[in-house]
Design a protein around this motif. Structure first.
Motif, PDB file in Angstrom:
ATOM      1  N   ALA A   1       0.808  -1.222   0.000  1.00  0.00           N
ATOM      2  CA  ALA A   1       0.000   0.000   0.000  1.00  0.00           C
ATOM      3  C   ALA A   1       0.841   1.272   0.000  1.00  0.00           C
ATOM      4  O   ALA A   1       0.293   2.369  -0.136  1.00  0.00           O
ATOM      5  N   LYS A   2       2.143   1.144   0.108  1.00  0.00           N
ATOM      6  CA  LYS A   2       3.021   2.309   0.280  1.00  0.00           C
ATOM      7  C   LYS A   2       2.867   3.301  -0.871  1.00  0.00           C
ATOM      8  O   LYS A   2       2.910   2.929  -2.039  1.00  0.00           O
ATOM      9  N   HIS A   3       2.667   4.568  -0.523  1.00  0.00           N
ATOM     10  CA  HIS A   3       2.523   5.677  -1.471  1.00  0.00           C
ATOM     11  C   HIS A   3       1.248   5.575  -2.306  1.00  0.00           C
ATOM     12  O   HIS A   3       1.147   6.225  -3.350  1.00  0.00           O
ATOM     13  N   THR A   4       0.269   4.806  -1.871  1.00  0.00           N
ATOM     14  CA  THR A   4      -0.998   4.708  -2.602  1.00  0.00           C
ATOM     15  C   THR A   4      -2.170   5.046  -1.681  1.00  0.00           C
ATOM     16  O   THR A   4      -2.028   5.110  -0.455  1.00  0.00           O
ATOM     17  N   ASN A   5      -3.327   5.231  -2.295  1.00  0.00           N
ATOM     18  CA  ASN A   5      -4.550   5.423  -1.523  1.00  0.00           C
ATOM     19  C   ASN A   5      -5.350   4.127  -1.435  1.00  0.00           C
ATOM     20  O   ASN A   5      -6.551   4.129  -1.228  1.00  0.00           O
TER      21      ASN A   5
ATOM     22  N   ALA B   1      -4.262  -3.354   5.515  1.00  0.00           N
ATOM     23  CA  ALA B   1      -3.011  -2.604   5.415  1.00  0.00           C
ATOM     24  C   ALA B   1      -3.220  -1.352   4.573  1.00  0.00           C
ATOM     25  O   ALA B   1      -3.858  -1.400   3.512  1.00  0.00           O
ATOM     26  N   VAL B   2      -2.693  -0.229   5.064  1.00  0.00           N
ATOM     27  CA  VAL B   2      -2.734   1.034   4.318  1.00  0.00           C
ATOM     28  C   VAL B   2      -1.414   1.766   4.528  1.00  0.00           C
ATOM     29  O   VAL B   2      -0.625   1.426   5.400  1.00  0.00           O
ATOM     30  N   ASP B   3      -1.205   2.775   3.711  1.00  0.00           N
ATOM     31  CA  ASP B   3      -0.164   3.768   3.978  1.00  0.00           C
ATOM     32  C   ASP B   3      -0.792   4.796   4.904  1.00  0.00           C
ATOM     33  O   ASP B   3      -1.757   5.467   4.537  1.00  0.00           O
ATOM     34  N   ASN B   4      -0.250   4.929   6.105  1.00  0.00           N
ATOM     35  CA  ASN B   4      -0.876   5.800   7.100  1.00  0.00           C
ATOM     36  C   ASN B   4      -0.901   7.268   6.689  1.00  0.00           C
ATOM     37  O   ASN B   4      -1.751   8.037   7.155  1.00  0.00           O
TER      38      ASN B   4
END
Length: 354
Positions: free
Chosen positions: A295-299, A319-322
């Motif tokens: 998920a890094k650098h994405t919505n 999981a997300v990019d916080n």
């Protein structure tokens, strides 16, 4: 009112920086105003030379009258307690607001004052009507209300990551209302850009530790939305952990199934049915579990489910990019809805992997 010009207040913090990066590549929005307190009076290039902006704008003191002249909507990325000093006058001047802080996430000003007691002592708020008016900015669940809202309260990163997999099962009544447990892990950027001792490399590296084990502020925020969807009061256990990475958030949610005969495939179908039309949520097949790097650098939020038939428990993973789906990119997702655009417009959804 059409939305085109966006003011970013708190522009040099992590939330502001991520918002500006996304707005720079957005096909429908332009940045009309940059605001900050400590950074006011400085050229943008002095603060963040790594992110050039057209014409190297001046960061200005966020005065509502000036903001209203140059923006249709304000994105506020300020410490808790500060946004409420700007929002009433911005709304009076016709500027719609997306607030990244916690100032309007609670339906009740009294509850906010209880949870954020320290901030409440330093700012004497009288805007209880706006607390009840504000729309909770979880687009997959409140899209219609967000689209017409004057004031949107962007959710916290932990609530976003925990609620997305949990809410469909509460909505359908498929899990017991008590005994929900959330175990969550976040990178150090969740603590913001201001210097903090526990986020120093020497402190956080090669270590993992829980914090806010009882009474973490996001517990009541999660409970509020969960209770609204379930139609009854929900109490749950939430424990966050700090892990030695910069960005990323993983939540594992445990709940007891009402029907222990449900399979992981059945529960994956539940998630699919709720999110199949939402581009910012990816439901993974059974046996594939999400990683924060995806998920890094994405919505994008990656969701997965498993069922332990031995214990009758449902295990949900998210999981997300916080800093993205957990903060700035989700705010842009809300702006898209407010502007009548498809919710994923201008937002990165493809992972920058590895």
């Amino acid at each position: 009112m059409a939305i085109k010009r966006v003011a970013v207040i708190g522009a040099s913090g992590y939330g502001g920086l991520q918002s500006l990066r996304l707005l720079q590549g957005h096909p429908d929005f332009v940045v009309g105003f940059l605001g900050g307190e400590r950074s006011a009076g400085k050229r943008w290039s002095e603060l963040c030379p790594f992110l050039p902006l057209p014409d190297d704008p001046l960061v200005e003191t966020p005065e509502p009258a000036r903001i209203a002249e140059r923006a249709d909507v304000a994105l506020l990325s300020l410490p808790n307690g500060l946004a409420s000093g700007l929002v009433p006058e911005l709304l009076e001047r016709g500027v719609r607001v997306v607030d990244l802080s916690a100032d309007y996430r609670y339906r009740s000003l009294d509850q906010w004052s209880e949870v954020y007691a320290q901030e409440a002592r330093s700012c004497k708020r009288t805007d209880s009507e706006l607390c009840s008016e504000a729309v909770y900015g979880l687009p997959e669940w409140n899209a219609a209300a967000i689209a017409s809202a004057r004031l949107v309260a962007a959710p916290g990163c932990f609530p976003t990551t925990s609620l997305l997999p949990l809410l469909p099962f509460l909505k359908q009544g498929l899990i017991e209302q008590d005994g929900v447990i959330i175990d969550a892990k976040t990178g150090t950027s969740g603590g913001g850009r201001a210097a903090k001792e526990h986020l120093l490399l020497a402190e956080a590296s090669e270590s993992i530790c829980p914090y806010g084990v009882v009474g973490h502020r996001h517990t009541s925020e999660i409970e509020q939305m969960a209770s609204e969807i379930a139609g009854c009061a929900i109490q749950l256990q939430f424990t966050p952990h700090l892990v030695p990475m910069v960005r990323g958030l993983l939540s594992t949610v445990y709940a007891r199934l009402r029907d222990p005969g449900l399979t992981a495939e059945d529960c994956t179908t539940v998630l699919d049915s709720f999110y199949r039309h939402h581009a910012c949520v990816t439901v993974l097949p059974v046996g594939t579990y999400p990683a924060t790097k995806w998920a890094k650098h994405t919505n994008c939020a990656f969701l997965s489910v498993q069922v332990d038939n031995r214990t009758g428990r449902l295990v949900l993973m998210s999981a997300v990019d916080n800093l993205m789906k957990g903060q700035a990119a989700q705010a842009i997702q809300c702006l898209n809805l407010m502007a009548g655009l498809p919710e994923a417009t201008g937002l990165p959804l493809t992972p920058f992997y590895p």
